[in-house]
Scaffold this motif. Structure first.
Motif, mmCIF file in Angstrom:
data_model
loop_
_atom_site.group_PDB
_atom_site.id
_atom_site.type_symbol
_atom_site.label_atom_id
_atom_site.label_comp_id
_atom_site.label_asym_id
_atom_site.label_seq_id
_atom_site.Cartn_x
_atom_site.Cartn_y
_atom_site.Cartn_z
ATOM 1 N N GLU A 38 -2.945 9.336 -11.545
ATOM 2 C CA GLU A 38 -4.039 8.549 -10.812
ATOM 3 C C GLU A 38 -4.207 7.182 -11.714
ATOM 4 O O GLU A 38 -4.731 7.337 -12.871
ATOM 5 N N GLN A 70 -3.389 -4.184 -5.862
ATOM 6 C CA GLN A 70 -3.479 -2.937 -5.434
ATOM 7 C C GLN A 70 -4.816 -2.513 -5.018
ATOM 8 O O GLN A 70 -5.905 -2.970 -5.818
ATOM 9 N N THR A 75 -2.061 4.447 -3.679
ATOM 10 C CA THR A 75 -1.592 5.451 -2.936
ATOM 11 C C THR A 75 -0.335 5.836 -3.741
ATOM 12 O O THR A 75 0.447 5.071 -4.492
ATOM 13 N N PRO A 76 -0.402 7.126 -3.724
ATOM 14 C CA PRO A 76 1.027 7.867 -4.358
ATOM 15 C C PRO A 76 2.418 7.283 -3.750
ATOM 16 O O PRO A 76 2.397 6.914 -2.631
ATOM 17 N N GLY A 77 3.127 6.790 -4.834
ATOM 18 C CA GLY A 77 4.222 6.217 -4.442
ATOM 19 C C GLY A 77 4.965 5.736 -5.673
ATOM 20 O O GLY A 77 4.600 5.956 -6.575
ATOM 21 N N ARG A 78 6.095 5.015 -5.652
ATOM 22 C CA ARG A 78 6.682 4.176 -6.571
ATOM 23 C C ARG A 78 6.423 2.638 -6.494
ATOM 24 O O ARG A 78 6.781 2.209 -5.725
ATOM 25 N N TYR A 79 6.321 2.034 -7.828
ATOM 26 C CA TYR A 79 6.165 0.727 -7.838
ATOM 27 C C TYR A 79 6.686 0.066 -8.630
ATOM 28 O O TYR A 79 6.783 0.571 -9.888
ATOM 29 N N ASP A 90 8.926 1.036 -13.870
ATOM 30 C CA ASP A 90 8.951 1.529 -12.641
ATOM 31 C C ASP A 90 7.856 2.684 -12.624
ATOM 32 O O ASP A 90 7.953 3.692 -13.273
ATOM 33 N N HIS A 92 5.507 5.539 -11.337
ATOM 34 C CA HIS A 92 5.398 6.376 -10.089
ATOM 35 C C HIS A 92 3.922 7.258 -10.195
ATOM 36 O O HIS A 92 3.387 7.744 -11.189
ATOM 37 N N GLY A 94 1.526 9.761 -8.762
ATOM 38 C CA GLY A 94 1.398 11.102 -7.943
ATOM 39 C C GLY A 94 1.631 12.025 -9.204
ATOM 40 O O GLY A 94 1.720 11.759 -10.288
ATOM 41 N N ASP A 98 6.399 16.674 -9.520
ATOM 42 C CA ASP A 98 7.128 16.420 -8.537
ATOM 43 C C ASP A 98 8.117 15.323 -8.528
ATOM 44 O O ASP A 98 9.090 15.165 -7.660
ATOM 45 N N ALA A 99 8.158 14.621 -9.705
ATOM 46 C CA ALA A 99 9.111 13.490 -9.882
ATOM 47 C C ALA A 99 10.426 13.773 -10.155
ATOM 48 O O ALA A 99 10.826 15.021 -10.812
#
Length: 180
Positions: A38, A70, A75-79, A90, A92, A94, A98-99
């Motif tokens: 987060e 943002q 939101t969880p995800g990749r930016y 890069d 991530h 989340g 889980d990555a």
């Protein structure tokens, strides 16, 4: 050839900015992959004033501009965040566990998660083995933690481990080497 760094625990972004600054100084392309559950609020990141601390205002402003673009709850995800022409973040958002961590993909790992007591899932033998596998042979993992349990877990995961002098305020830290 680009340098690839994996960081577990983006936190304030200080490590990403410092590494990007070094990439600029050495004119070395950098891909900095960071895992963070987060993100901190926009105002908190701005108040840290990393640009002045690091003498890297353009890098810090690139990160701040992306963060302002943002929502407060990202939101969880990749930016993908371009910090400089040769430095890409890069990010991530989340659960780090889980990555997807490609094998032999990184030159270095910064294990900068909160302590084993706060985030025990990021200090398990299983996760440390995943980090070892993600490093290139000869790659290094650095962590501020010097706990005996962390040292033993790194050894059990397959790292060669050394204690090193820590940063100001921290007596020691650990460095793990992936054997060649």
């Amino acid at each position: 050839m680009e340098t690839r760094v994996l960081e577990v625990g983006f936190g304030t972004g200080f490590n990403a900015l410092l590494t990007a600054k070094m990439a600029q100084i050495y004119e070395a392309p950098l891909v900095f992959v960071s895992l963070e559950r987060e993100l901190l609020p926009t105002a908190t990141l701005a108040a840290l004033n990393h640009g002045a601390v690091l003498d890297a205002a353009p890098l810090a402003e690139a990160l701040a501009a992306w963060r302002r673009s943002q929502p407060e709850q990202v939101t969880p995800g990749r930016y993908a965040v371009t910090l400089a022409p040769q430095a890409v973040l890069d990010l991530h958002v989340g659960e780090a566990t889980d990555a997807v961590l490609p094998a032999s993909a990184f030159d270095a790992v910064y294990l900068d998660a909160f302590s084993p007591d706060v985030n025990p899932e990021l200090w398990t033998l299983v996760f440390l083995r995943r980090l070892l596998n993600a490093l290139l042979p000869g790659g290094r993992l650095a962590t501020y933690s010097a706990k005996g349990s962390v040292r033993r877990a790194l050894l059990s995961a397959g790292f060669e481990v050394e204690r090193r002098p820590g940063p100001p305020g921290k007596r020691e830290m650990l460095v793990g080497l992936r054997p060649t």
